[in-house]
Design an enzyme around this catalytic site. Sequence first.
Site, mmCIF file in Angstrom:
data_model
loop_
_atom_site.group_PDB
_atom_site.id
_atom_site.type_symbol
_atom_site.label_atom_id
_atom_site.label_comp_id
_atom_site.label_asym_id
_atom_site.label_seq_id
_atom_site.Cartn_x
_atom_site.Cartn_y
_atom_site.Cartn_z
ATOM 1 N N ASP A 34 47.172 37.134 51.241
ATOM 2 C CA ASP A 34 46.375 38.715 51.462
ATOM 3 C C ASP A 34 45.549 38.837 49.917
ATOM 4 O O ASP A 34 45.873 39.980 48.992
ATOM 5 C CB ASP A 34 47.526 39.848 51.872
ATOM 6 C CG ASP A 34 46.826 41.071 51.449
ATOM 7 O OD1 ASP A 34 45.545 41.593 52.170
ATOM 8 O OD2 ASP A 34 47.453 42.064 52.220
ATOM 9 N N GLU B 248 39.866 47.194 47.831
ATOM 10 C CA GLU B 248 41.144 46.960 49.041
ATOM 11 C C GLU B 248 42.405 47.652 48.887
ATOM 12 O O GLU B 248 42.449 48.675 50.228
ATOM 13 C CB GLU B 248 40.646 45.110 49.915
ATOM 14 C CG GLU B 248 41.199 46.072 51.339
ATOM 15 C CD GLU B 248 41.879 45.727 51.764
ATOM 16 O OE1 GLU B 248 42.678 46.589 53.275
ATOM 17 O OE2 GLU B 248 43.693 45.846 50.884
ATOM 18 N N GLU B 249 43.175 47.045 48.067
ATOM 19 C CA GLU B 249 44.326 47.549 48.577
ATOM 20 C C GLU B 249 44.628 49.283 47.925
ATOM 21 O O GLU B 249 46.373 49.527 48.326
ATOM 22 C CB GLU B 249 45.392 46.440 47.788
ATOM 23 C CG GLU B 249 45.344 45.331 47.989
ATOM 24 C CD GLU B 249 46.268 44.902 49.362
ATOM 25 O OE1 GLU B 249 46.797 46.281 49.838
ATOM 26 O OE2 GLU B 249 45.527 43.773 49.467
#
Length: 442
Positions: free
Chosen positions: A160, A192-193
């Site tokens: 990821d 994004e995280e």
Amino acid sequence: MKLQYLVALLFVQAVPPVTAGYIHQYALAGSAIRQPIDQKTQREDLNKLVSDSPLLSLHRTICEIESVSNHEGAVGEMLIKYLRDHDFTVEKQIVPADRGTNSTAERFNIWAYPKGFPRPKIILTSHIDTVPPHIKYSLHAPDGDFDRAKVRIMGRGTVDAKASVAAQIIAALKHLKSNKDIPLGLLFVVSEEVGGSGMVHFSNSELNTNPPFFHTLIFGEPTDLTLVDGHKGNLRVTIHAKGVAAHSGYPWLGHSAISEILPILARMDELGDIPVETGGLPSSEKYGRTTVNIGTIKGGAADNVVPETASASISVRLAAGTPEEAEEVIRRAVNDVSGGSTNITVNFPDSMPYPPIDLDVDVEGFDISTVNYGTDIPKLEIHDEELEVKVKRYLYGPGTIFVAHGAEEGITVGDLEKAVEGYSKLIDAAVERDWPREVVVN
């Protein structure tokens, strides 16, 4: 019994049980006998396997560079050089540090396209940030007989989402090698995280035109090589309770904020299981139940003090309906339990909550799935409302979400290589798709 056969039999009996670390096989007296190799030789063999593959070596390079959210600059610079070395034109989109962080390092989105095609019609996109902590890249041979496809690559970001980043780049290069005029673009975003500020920045930029110049978006996240037809929506909730501090020997002189918040949290915990008709959150056939996760609880100063404050943060994964509808359900539930107490405050801190996201799955040759995790897909506003043919959005990638973010994050060589084939298939479908309009971008 012949002497050489007896010697071979005795040798076979002396060989220890098969364990990991046995790669080479030799035949002796008609029997296959594994010969152990030392760890140094095994490590050299595995490193050569990676070095000989453009895909695996690119994946290794980006995974070895730490890129926890808000610290993506180094991996971004490496990717810019790599893409320019492979004849892409690359633009940096500087993205400010997320609010509440102390980082002053430069970080940026990467926007890349073949020379002469600044407005590509097909965009492959993923993210280059990871969750903490950084875990060192490592290679692991499979147990038993050596199988190249089963070699496991471990470390932070190996799944990821640097697996998607590497596979998307190699798939794009493969297509451009056979046809340099394919209108392919690459977008790699930051953060994004931690809220999606990288994708929001791209969405708000002049590159996101109205109408869009692109007709296909291929998002990369760990999907177990399945094509995802949608993911749940997301809503964040915080609940604060106010009390009055006092000595724990005389609790009637104060008011416990923790005692105030506990029954509310108990009700929140069951909202996904309660029918809508009796005040619960909605479910759907496609996504199942709406799920509620009480992620953090804080409160009190010491065990001998009646707690003056308490709070909880909650993540709601929506299976149906809108965030606004879910907010109303939650407010009513809190009010019912607290009796409208002014000691309780409910907030919805996410500036961009979103409903369930339906995606396209009209390309043959893929297994189809839905996922419960969120992505930054809803953070990209697509201005296709007035278009007869809408922009296609696909979600696909290597690796499983079940190991992402964990200590055992890892992926096999086989899955990483299959992802290149999967992305290639999606690109082929996008190239063949009839796009019945010419987009004029001012």
